[in-house]
Motif scaffolding. Structure first.
Motif, PDB file in Angstrom:
ATOM      1  N   ILE A 430       0.640  -1.512   0.023  1.00  0.00           N
ATOM      2  CA  ILE A 430       0.052  -0.535  -0.104  1.00  0.00           C
ATOM      3  C   ILE A 430       1.067   1.143   0.003  1.00  0.00           C
ATOM      4  O   ILE A 430       0.556   2.418  -0.593  1.00  0.00           O
ATOM      5  CB  ILE A 430      -1.126  -0.102   0.899  1.00  0.00           C
ATOM      6  CG1 ILE A 430      -1.938  -1.024   0.926  1.00  0.00           C
ATOM      7  CG2 ILE A 430      -1.964   1.623   1.532  1.00  0.00           C
ATOM      8  CD1 ILE A 430      -2.608  -1.355   1.455  1.00  0.00           C
ATOM      9  N   THR A 431       1.826   1.071   1.097  1.00  0.00           N
ATOM     10  CA  THR A 431       2.850   2.227   0.881  1.00  0.00           C
ATOM     11  C   THR A 431       3.440   2.832  -0.408  1.00  0.00           C
ATOM     12  O   THR A 431       3.616   3.876  -0.884  1.00  0.00           O
ATOM     13  CB  THR A 431       3.509   1.993   2.369  1.00  0.00           C
ATOM     14  OG1 THR A 431       2.910   1.928   3.686  1.00  0.00           O
ATOM     15  CG2 THR A 431       4.567   3.228   2.194  1.00  0.00           C
ATOM     16  N   CYS A 432       4.182   1.933  -0.884  1.00  0.00           N
ATOM     17  CA  CYS A 432       4.994   1.458  -2.003  1.00  0.00           C
ATOM     18  C   CYS A 432       4.154   2.383  -3.498  1.00  0.00           C
ATOM     19  O   CYS A 432       4.546   2.634  -4.122  1.00  0.00           O
ATOM     20  CB  CYS A 432       5.571   0.554  -2.480  1.00  0.00           C
ATOM     21  SG  CYS A 432       6.781   0.241  -1.291  1.00  0.00           S
ATOM     22  N   ALA A 433       3.175   1.712  -3.880  1.00  0.00           N
ATOM     23  CA  ALA A 433       1.671   1.461  -4.364  1.00  0.00           C
ATOM     24  C   ALA A 433       1.512   3.988  -4.165  1.00  0.00           C
ATOM     25  O   ALA A 433       1.301   3.965  -5.320  1.00  0.00           O
ATOM     26  CB  ALA A 433       0.425   1.073  -4.560  1.00  0.00           C
ATOM     27  N   LEU A 434       1.389   4.276  -3.277  1.00  0.00           N
ATOM     28  CA  LEU A 434       1.237   5.483  -3.099  1.00  0.00           C
ATOM     29  C   LEU A 434       1.560   5.924  -3.641  1.00  0.00           C
ATOM     30  O   LEU A 434       1.848   7.134  -4.057  1.00  0.00           O
ATOM     31  CB  LEU A 434       0.079   5.750  -1.589  1.00  0.00           C
ATOM     32  CG  LEU A 434      -0.981   5.395  -1.376  1.00  0.00           C
ATOM     33  CD1 LEU A 434      -1.386   5.420   0.352  1.00  0.00           C
ATOM     34  CD2 LEU A 434      -1.888   5.576  -2.364  1.00  0.00           C
ATOM     35  N   LEU A 435       3.320   5.745  -3.474  1.00  0.00           N
ATOM     36  CA  LEU A 435       4.260   6.014  -3.402  1.00  0.00           C
ATOM     37  C   LEU A 435       4.546   6.276  -5.396  1.00  0.00           C
ATOM     38  O   LEU A 435       5.156   7.479  -5.613  1.00  0.00           O
ATOM     39  CB  LEU A 435       5.571   5.976  -2.499  1.00  0.00           C
ATOM     40  CG  LEU A 435       6.091   6.421  -1.517  1.00  0.00           C
ATOM     41  CD1 LEU A 435       6.879   5.435  -0.141  1.00  0.00           C
ATOM     42  CD2 LEU A 435       6.002   7.474  -0.927  1.00  0.00           C
ATOM     43  N   GLN A 436       4.372   5.245  -5.463  1.00  0.00           N
ATOM     44  CA  GLN A 436       4.916   5.357  -6.783  1.00  0.00           C
ATOM     45  C   GLN A 436       3.287   6.094  -7.634  1.00  0.00           C
ATOM     46  O   GLN A 436       3.917   6.479  -9.062  1.00  0.00           O
ATOM     47  CB  GLN A 436       4.690   3.666  -7.433  1.00  0.00           C
ATOM     48  CG  GLN A 436       5.946   3.000  -6.808  1.00  0.00           C
ATOM     49  CD  GLN A 436       5.940   1.657  -7.106  1.00  0.00           C
ATOM     50  OE1 GLN A 436       5.244   1.319  -6.789  1.00  0.00           O
ATOM     51  NE2 GLN A 436       6.748   1.402  -8.307  1.00  0.00           N
ATOM     52  N   LEU A 437       2.493   6.032  -7.507  1.00  0.00           N
ATOM     53  CA  LEU A 437       1.510   6.308  -8.011  1.00  0.00           C
ATOM     54  C   LEU A 437       1.652   8.638  -7.768  1.00  0.00           C
ATOM     55  O   LEU A 437       1.047   8.936  -9.089  1.00  0.00           O
ATOM     56  CB  LEU A 437      -0.128   6.197  -7.649  1.00  0.00           C
ATOM     57  CG  LEU A 437      -0.999   4.623  -7.630  1.00  0.00           C
ATOM     58  CD1 LEU A 437      -1.526   5.385  -6.984  1.00  0.00           C
ATOM     59  CD2 LEU A 437      -1.073   4.817  -9.461  1.00  0.00           C
ATOM     60  N   PHE A 438       2.177   8.717  -6.986  1.00  0.00           N
ATOM     61  CA  PHE A 438       2.390  10.314  -7.074  1.00  0.00           C
ATOM     62  C   PHE A 438       3.664  10.199  -7.514  1.00  0.00           C
ATOM     63  O   PHE A 438       3.704  11.181  -8.934  1.00  0.00           O
ATOM     64  CB  PHE A 438       2.900  10.565  -5.580  1.00  0.00           C
ATOM     65  CG  PHE A 438       3.511  12.082  -5.525  1.00  0.00           C
ATOM     66  CD1 PHE A 438       2.861  12.957  -5.960  1.00  0.00           C
ATOM     67  CD2 PHE A 438       5.225  11.741  -5.401  1.00  0.00           C
ATOM     68  CE1 PHE A 438       3.048  14.385  -5.248  1.00  0.00           C
ATOM     69  CE2 PHE A 438       4.866  13.381  -4.453  1.00  0.00           C
ATOM     70  CZ  PHE A 438       4.647  14.570  -5.107  1.00  0.00           C
TER      71      PHE A 438
END
Length: 471
Positions: A430-438
């Motif tokens: 979840i944390t990786c996905a949010l950072l990558q989407l940004f």
């Protein structure tokens, strides 16, 4: 399971690009740092490709030999492990750099590059099947049969490198001699005349100047930020995959199922790309990668809401999380080839810095590989108080022993480790996905801008060819 060695880049300041100045008016041109990229002076010329092919012909067999050196005793164990690790990682880096750089040198259009990547994934999947073959020879009590298997695997790999590089060399040379020969690159860069070495007026730039150019390459910076998180997540999954199977699914799956999941996790990402690469040709790499990030976020949130007591959903999530994450890493190679094109256009280079740019990406994202096991272990210890390095070792998933009976801790502490593994499993994606989407939303090398870069590079290639013919 056999313990295989882990194998385990839009600048808005360049007026020549942003104002769409004709190439004939762009007088500033740069040559790569001396000694860093000495493979030729032409844009994707035969000299560049042939130099990379020759390098692969030498480094590939040496990589196979360094792999074999792990399993044949020839020195004290500690010294042998240290030397073999350095040799294997060094040759693997050289092979990866030249192999990835060939993707940018052999083709220019996105369609051709995805076509090459498709066959790369196909044969990589075939090569990964050796993971399953290793089970027939692995015996932790007697390594003799496994050593024979490793010798055969190393010999086959070395001969494969030699044969494939000779065939590719013959094809490139034939494309240069016969303009009607079906070239590897549709843009015809392998068939065109090579620019003369004396035709470069500009001097070499220093390494510091090249790094400053990269520091002003906006898309490169956003990409390496995203890729750093991706490399972290890939290596986090590869390090903690057996631990999640051990503590979350050991009561619900058999030993053979656990071994099968471990083996398929090496093959499935390549097969997964066989489906996603056609989507990249249709929708573009940017859209497909963004969709995979959204999928990772959605599945992780769903798993968090479902909880750790749904073994079927948990098994599917653990497997899909690793497969999609590794598959995304392989798609990002296509993005780096686009960055090679943009770097050439923005800095008006005489020569594409393909290997150098791939190397810079690998260098900047290397900390993700290092900190993945460290941060994961620290988080697990911080949340549960369980230190992986001071607990009695558990039987690995791929061993021939049955699942061990867990010790009998106090009732209040019994679910702690399992709960900690579950939250680590879902919160990290979840944390990786949010950072990558940004970070991915800030990346602008797609759509109209990517088409502009491709057109600029194509025009630059034609202009250089015309200059050589005039001379």
């Amino acid at each position: 399971m056999a313990p295989w060695p882990s194998s385990s880049l839009s600048c808005t300041t360049c007026s020549c690009f942003t104002t769409w100045t004709p190439l004939s008016q762009c007088t500033r041109s740069t040559k790569l740092p001396s000694g860093l990229e000495r493979l030729g002076t032409g844009l994707s010329s035969r000299a560049v490709v042939l130099a990379r092919v020759r390098a692969l012909g030498w480094h590939g067999p040496l990589l196979a030999l360094s792999f074999l050196a792990f399993w044949v005793p020839w020195a004290p164990a500690g010294l042998q492990f240290l030397l073999c690790l350095c040799l294997y990682d060094g040759f693997l880096t050289l092979v990866d750099l030249h192999h990835h750089a060939l993707l940018a040198d052999l083709a220019l259009s996105a369609h051709d590059r995805t076509h090459l990547n498709f066959y790369c994934s196909l044969f990589s999947a075939a090569g990964s099947l050796s993971v399953f073959a290793s089970y027939a020879f692995w015996d932790k009590e007697d390594f003799s049969s496994f050593r024979v298997f490793c010798m055969a695997l190393a010999a086959g790999s070395g001969l494969g490198f030699v044969g494939a590089t000779r065939l590719l060399k013959q094809r490139v040379e034939a494309a240069g001699r016969d303009p009607g020969y079906p070239a590897l690159a549709v843009d015809g860069s392998l068939c065109g005349e090579e620019p003369l070495a004396g035709g470069e007026e500009a001097g070499s730039i220093t390494l510091g100047q090249y790094l400053r150019q990269l520091a002003h390459h906006r898309n490169f910076l956003w990409f390496v930020g995203m890729d750093l998180v991706q490399v972290f997540h890939c290596h986090f999954n590869s390090n903690f995959f057996p631990l999640f199977l051990e503590h979350l699914l050991s009561d619900h799956i058999s030993l053979s199922t656990g071994s099968f999941l471990l083996g398929i996790s090496y093959v499935a990402p390549h097969l997964n790309n066989l489906y996603f690469l056609p989507l990249c040709r249709r929708w573009g790499v940017y859209a497909v990668v963004r969709g995979l990030f959204l999928l990772k976020l959605g599945l992780s949130l769903l798993m968090l809401l479902a909880g750790p007591d749904r073994p079927g959903l948990l098994c599917l999530f653990i497997a899909s999380n690793r497969v999609f994450t590794e598959g995304t890493c392989k798609l990002l190679t296509l993005v780096v080839t686009d960055l090679v094109d943009e770097d050439l256009v923005l800095n008006h280079r005489k020569q594409a810095a393909s290997a150098l740019l791939f190397g810079m990406v690998a260098l900047v994202t290397k900390p993700g590989q290092t900190f993945a096991p460290l941060l994961g272990t620290w988080l697990l210890c911080f949340y549960t108080g369980h230190d992986l390095f001071h607990q009695p070792p558990l039987t690995p998933v791929g061993s021939a022993q049955p699942w061990p009976e867990p010790p009998a801790p106090p009732p209040a502490q019994a679910p702690t480790l399992r709960q900690g593994c579950f939250y680590l499993l879902v919160l990290v994606p979840i944390t990786c996905a949010l950072l990558q989407l940004f970070t991915w939303s800030q990346f602008t090398l797609h759509g109209r801008r990517l088409h502009m870069v491709k057109a600029q590079r194509q025009n630059l290639s034609r202009a250089q060819t015309l200059d050589v013919k005039t001379v």
